[in-house]
Design a protein around this motif. Structure first.
Motif, short mmCIF file in Angstrom:
data_model
loop_
_atom_site.label_atom_id
_atom_site.label_comp_id
_atom_site.label_asym_id
_atom_site.label_seq_id
_atom_site.Cartn_x
_atom_site.Cartn_y
_atom_site.Cartn_z
N UNK A 4 37.16 51.12 35.97
CA UNK A 4 36.88 49.88 36.71
C UNK A 4 36.03 48.93 35.87
N UNK A 5 35.10 49.48 35.09
CA UNK A 5 34.30 48.61 34.20
C UNK A 5 35.16 48.05 33.08
N UNK A 6 36.09 48.83 32.58
CA UNK A 6 37.01 48.34 31.55
C UNK A 6 37.86 47.21 32.11
N UNK A 7 38.41 47.41 33.30
CA UNK A 7 39.23 46.37 33.94
C UNK A 7 38.41 45.11 34.20
N UNK A 8 37.16 45.28 34.62
CA UNK A 8 36.29 44.12 34.85
C UNK A 8 36.01 43.37 33.55
N UNK A 9 35.73 44.10 32.48
CA UNK A 9 35.50 43.48 31.18
C UNK A 9 36.72 42.66 30.75
N UNK A 10 37.89 43.24 30.87
CA UNK A 10 39.13 42.56 30.47
C UNK A 10 39.35 41.31 31.32
N UNK A 11 39.15 41.43 32.62
CA UNK A 11 39.34 40.27 33.51
C UNK A 11 38.36 39.15 33.16
N UNK A 12 37.11 39.50 32.91
CA UNK A 12 36.11 38.48 32.56
C UNK A 12 36.41 37.88 31.19
N UNK A 13 36.85 38.72 30.25
CA UNK A 13 37.19 38.24 28.92
C UNK A 13 38.32 37.23 28.98
N UNK A 14 39.41 37.57 29.62
CA UNK A 14 40.55 36.66 29.72
C UNK A 14 40.15 35.42 30.53
N UNK A 15 39.35 35.63 31.57
CA UNK A 15 38.91 34.52 32.40
C UNK A 15 38.10 33.47 31.67
N UNK A 16 37.30 33.88 30.69
CA UNK A 16 36.46 32.91 29.98
C UNK A 16 37.32 31.91 29.21
N UNK A 17 38.50 32.32 28.78
CA UNK A 17 39.40 31.43 28.03
C UNK A 17 40.04 30.38 28.95
N UNK A 18 39.95 30.60 30.27
CA UNK A 18 40.51 29.68 31.26
C UNK A 18 39.43 28.94 32.03
N UNK A 19 38.16 29.15 31.68
CA UNK A 19 37.04 28.57 32.42
C UNK A 19 36.88 27.08 32.13
N UNK A 20 36.98 26.27 33.17
CA UNK A 20 36.87 24.81 33.02
C UNK A 20 35.44 24.33 32.86
N UNK A 21 34.50 24.97 33.51
CA UNK A 21 33.10 24.54 33.50
C UNK A 21 32.42 25.00 32.21
N UNK A 22 31.99 24.05 31.38
CA UNK A 22 31.42 24.37 30.08
C UNK A 22 30.15 25.21 30.20
N UNK A 23 29.30 24.92 31.17
CA UNK A 23 28.07 25.70 31.34
C UNK A 23 28.39 27.13 31.75
#
Length: 141
Positions: A4-23
């Motif tokens: 579950x921690x691995x899946x969370x890391x992957x989701x957050x990692x991929x998510x940062x590349x799609x994050x619109x808010x610069x901060x």
């Protein structure tokens, strides 16, 4: 690191590349990577010319970003190039595995309108004992 921690890391990692808010993007980068974390990209030959505008310096044939400022520039440039216009987004495939301090998974770039896969790649992350990224190796296809 549990599955579950691995899946969370992957989701957050991929998510940062799609994050619109610069901060929020910067905050997430600081949470995901260690302070002097590295991101290496082995780009396709046709990408090398364009890649210098993505916040990378050349180290042989590999492009590299080191530390929060360079990582932020790299992620922000990718976001602006591929995601900001709303045409594409990134998503992880459901194949993440961890072996000791290495996490491996694949990702896709998909057209938001059709869901068609227009790009893909392999990601290999070296993580520390806290699950933060020490080195990130990206192999787009």
């Amino acid at each position: 690191m549990s599955d579950s921690r691995t899946a969370e890391l992957v989701a957050r990692y991929v998510g940062v590349w799609c994050e619109a808010d610069a901060e929020q993007r910067r905050k997430t980068i600081e949470e995901l990577w260690i302070e002097d974390g590295k991101h290496y990209l082995d780009p396709p030959a046709e990408f090398r010319t364009v890649a210098t505008g993505f916040g990378f310096g050349f180290a042989a044939s590999t492009l590299e970003a080191t530390g929060y400022d360079e990582l932020e520039a790299r992620v922000a440039r990718s976001y602006e190039e591929f995601v900001a216009g709303g045409e594409y987004k990134f998503r992880p495939r459901d194949n993440a595995v961890r072996l000791k301090d290495v996490v491996k998974f694949s990702w896709e770039m998909v057209a938001t309108a059709s869901g068609e896969v227009v790009g893909e790649g392999l990601e290999v992350l070296q993580v520390d004992a806290d699950g933060r990224i020490v080195a990130d190796y990206q192999f787009p296809n």
